[in-house]
Design a protein around this motif. Structure first.
Motif, PDB file in Angstrom:
ATOM      1  N   ASP A   1      -6.080   4.652   0.330  1.00 48.50           N
ATOM      2  CA  ASP A   1      -7.484   5.027   0.549  1.00 48.50           C
ATOM      3  C   ASP A   1      -8.406   3.821   0.695  1.00 48.50           C
ATOM      4  OD1 ASP A   1      -7.687   4.195  -2.091  1.00 48.50           O
ATOM      5  OD2 ASP A   1      -8.828   5.934  -2.760  1.00 48.50           O
ATOM      6  N   CYS A   2      -7.844   2.594   0.713  1.00 51.39           N
ATOM      7  CA  CYS A   2      -8.684   1.421   0.927  1.00 51.39           C
ATOM      8  C   CYS A   2      -7.853   0.300   1.543  1.00 51.39           C
ATOM      9  CB  CYS A   2      -9.314   0.946  -0.379  1.00 51.39           C
ATOM     10  SG  CYS A   2      -8.160   0.096  -1.465  1.00 51.39           S
ATOM     11  N   GLY A   3      -8.531  -0.723   2.018  1.00 54.56           N
ATOM     12  CA  GLY A   3      -7.850  -1.860   2.611  1.00 54.56           C
ATOM     13  C   GLY A   3      -7.214  -2.792   1.596  1.00 54.56           C
ATOM     14  N   CYS A   4      -7.459  -2.564   0.314  1.00 51.16           N
ATOM     15  CA  CYS A   4      -6.893  -3.433  -0.720  1.00 51.16           C
ATOM     16  C   CYS A   4      -5.464  -3.027  -1.084  1.00 51.16           C
ATOM     17  CB  CYS A   4      -7.782  -3.436  -1.968  1.00 51.16           C
ATOM     18  SG  CYS A   4      -7.905  -1.838  -2.788  1.00 51.16           S
ATOM     19  N   THR A   5      -4.980  -1.947  -0.502  1.00 51.04           N
ATOM     20  CA  THR A   5      -3.611  -1.486  -0.750  1.00 51.04           C
ATOM     21  C   THR A   5      -2.851  -1.502   0.570  1.00 51.04           C
ATOM     22  OG1 THR A   5      -4.436  -0.034  -2.506  1.00 51.04           O
ATOM     23  CG2 THR A   5      -2.203   0.375  -1.699  1.00 51.04           C
TER      24      THR A   5
ATOM     25  N   ILE B   1      -3.126   6.450  -3.331  1.00 49.27           N
ATOM     26  CA  ILE B   1      -2.256   6.525  -2.162  1.00 49.27           C
ATOM     27  C   ILE B   1      -1.952   8.007  -1.971  1.00 49.27           C
ATOM     28  CG2 ILE B   1      -0.010   5.967  -1.160  1.00 49.27           C
ATOM     29  CD1 ILE B   1      -0.016   3.436  -2.911  1.00 49.27           C
ATOM     30  N   LEU B   2      -2.254   8.525  -0.790  1.00 46.37           N
ATOM     31  CA  LEU B   2      -1.986   9.926  -0.471  1.00 46.37           C
ATOM     32  C   LEU B   2      -0.595  10.037   0.132  1.00 46.37           C
ATOM     33  CD1 LEU B   2      -2.893  12.911   0.012  1.00 46.37           C
ATOM     34  CD2 LEU B   2      -3.742  12.130   2.233  1.00 46.37           C
ATOM     35  N   LEU B   3       0.217  10.924  -0.416  1.00 46.67           N
ATOM     36  CA  LEU B   3       1.535  11.204   0.148  1.00 46.67           C
ATOM     37  C   LEU B   3       1.495  12.575   0.802  1.00 46.67           C
ATOM     38  CD1 LEU B   3       3.970  10.051  -2.688  1.00 46.67           C
ATOM     39  CD2 LEU B   3       3.167   8.758  -0.710  1.00 46.67           C
ATOM     40  N   GLU B   4       1.719  12.602   2.105  1.00 46.75           N
ATOM     41  CA  GLU B   4       1.811  13.862   2.844  1.00 46.75           C
ATOM     42  C   GLU B   4       3.272  14.078   3.193  1.00 46.75           C
ATOM     43  OE1 GLU B   4      -0.701  13.785   6.285  1.00 46.75           O
ATOM     44  OE2 GLU B   4      -2.534  13.926   5.103  1.00 46.75           O
ATOM     45  N   SER B   5       3.743  15.301   2.993  1.00 40.13           N
ATOM     46  CA  SER B   5       5.144  15.565   3.301  1.00 40.13           C
ATOM     47  C   SER B   5       5.292  16.871   4.062  1.00 40.13           C
ATOM     48  CB  SER B   5       5.984  15.597   2.024  1.00 40.13           C
ATOM     49  OG  SER B   5       5.707  16.756   1.283  1.00 40.13           O
ATOM     50  N   SER B   6       6.429  17.004   4.698  1.00 42.90           N
ATOM     51  CA  SER B   6       6.714  18.205   5.480  1.00 42.90           C
ATOM     52  C   SER B   6       7.347  19.297   4.628  1.00 42.90           C
ATOM     53  CB  SER B   6       7.649  17.858   6.649  1.00 42.90           C
ATOM     54  OG  SER B   6       8.875  17.341   6.155  1.00 42.90           O
TER      55      SER B   6
ATOM     56  N   GLN C   1       0.525  14.941  -2.448  1.00 45.82           N
ATOM     57  CA  GLN C   1       0.580  14.266  -3.747  1.00 45.82           C
ATOM     58  C   GLN C   1      -0.281  13.015  -3.712  1.00 45.82           C
ATOM     59  OE1 GLN C   1       2.487  15.220  -6.458  1.00 45.82           O
ATOM     60  NE2 GLN C   1       3.244  17.029  -5.414  1.00 45.82           N
ATOM     61  N   LEU C   2      -0.862  12.655  -4.846  1.00 44.72           N
ATOM     62  CA  LEU C   2      -1.639  11.425  -4.972  1.00 44.72           C
ATOM     63  C   LEU C   2      -0.965  10.498  -5.973  1.00 44.72           C
ATOM     64  CD1 LEU C   2      -5.367  12.600  -5.137  1.00 44.72           C
ATOM     65  CD2 LEU C   2      -4.246  11.365  -3.288  1.00 44.72           C
ATOM     66  N   ILE C   3      -0.886   9.228  -5.611  1.00 45.61           N
ATOM     67  CA  ILE C   3      -0.447   8.185  -6.533  1.00 45.61           C
ATOM     68  C   ILE C   3      -1.715   7.436  -6.935  1.00 45.61           C
ATOM     69  CG2 ILE C   3       1.000   6.149  -6.854  1.00 45.61           C
ATOM     70  CD1 ILE C   3       2.569   8.707  -6.143  1.00 45.61           C
ATOM     71  N   LEU C   4      -1.990   7.360  -8.216  1.00 47.00           N
ATOM     72  CA  LEU C   4      -3.197   6.712  -8.724  1.00 47.00           C
ATOM     73  C   LEU C   4      -2.859   5.299  -9.186  1.00 47.00           C
ATOM     74  CD1 LEU C   4      -6.210   7.011  -9.515  1.00 47.00           C
ATOM     75  CD2 LEU C   4      -5.408   7.812 -11.748  1.00 47.00           C
ATOM     76  N   LEU C   5      -3.580   4.312  -8.651  1.00 47.66           N
ATOM     77  CA  LEU C   5      -3.418   2.910  -9.028  1.00 47.66           C
ATOM     78  C   LEU C   5      -4.640   2.484  -9.823  1.00 47.66           C
ATOM     79  CD1 LEU C   5      -2.382   1.485  -5.532  1.00 47.66           C
ATOM     80  CD2 LEU C   5      -0.908   2.507  -7.272  1.00 47.66           C
ATOM     81  N   THR C   6      -4.421   1.859 -10.981  1.00 46.60           N
ATOM     82  CA  THR C   6      -5.545   1.382 -11.786  1.00 46.60           C
ATOM     83  C   THR C   6      -5.277  -0.049 -12.240  1.00 46.60           C
ATOM     84  OG1 THR C   6      -4.598   2.306 -13.826  1.00 46.60           O
ATOM     85  CG2 THR C   6      -6.185   3.679 -12.635  1.00 46.60           C
ATOM     86  N   ALA C   7      -6.360  -0.772 -12.475  1.00 42.96           N
ATOM     87  CA  ALA C   7      -6.286  -2.134 -13.005  1.00 42.96           C
ATOM     88  C   ALA C   7      -7.650  -2.506 -13.560  1.00 42.96           C
ATOM     89  CB  ALA C   7      -5.876  -3.124 -11.911  1.00 42.96           C
TER      90      ALA C   7
END
Length: 123
Positions: free
Chosen positions: A62-66, A99-104, A110-116
């Motif tokens: 969801d951003c350019g930092c990933t 990070i958005l995970l789209e699947s067939s 699904q969402l992967i949440l990154l924190t720091a």
């Protein structure tokens, strides 16, 4: 007679298993703890197809930092793979990205949440 035929037909239709892939993700939250501003950290998530058909999974930050190494994978039934990514926040303080995970596999995305917690110095 027609009614019995319709009921029997419905029973057959609903008892048939439709081939479908289904993913399981090993973790949906990754906490990098304290990092320095400008520092790049890397990690990965593992995905397994527990269904009975091939599934395609795509990852979108969801951003350019990933940065995701490879944004699309295809998994056969029982196969395991994943996404490797790097994370380099450009602001200090508590940072949260997704990070958005789209699947067939026809389930919800699904969402992967990154924190720091990003510090400007080693203090």
């Amino acid at each position: 007679m027609k009614r019995h035929t319709v009921i029997l037909l419905l029973m057959v239709v609903f008892s048939c298993k439709v081939p479908q892939g289904k993913i399981e993700i090993d973790r949906v939250q990754i906490d990098f703890g304290d990092i320095l501003l400008g520092q790049t950290v890397s990690d990965s998530v593992n995905i397994r197809n527990v269904g009975n058909s091939t599934v395609t999974v795509m990852a979108f930050p969801d951003c350019g930092c990933t940065i995701i190494d490879e944004g699309k994978i295809q998994l056969q039934p029982g196969e395991n793979d994943g996404f490797r990514f790097s994370f380099s926040p450009g602001v200090s303080g508590f940072v949260q990205q997704k990070i958005l995970l789209e699947s067939s596999d026809l389930s919800e995305n699904q969402l992967i949440l990154l924190t720091a917690f990003v510090k400007t110095s080693e203090d």
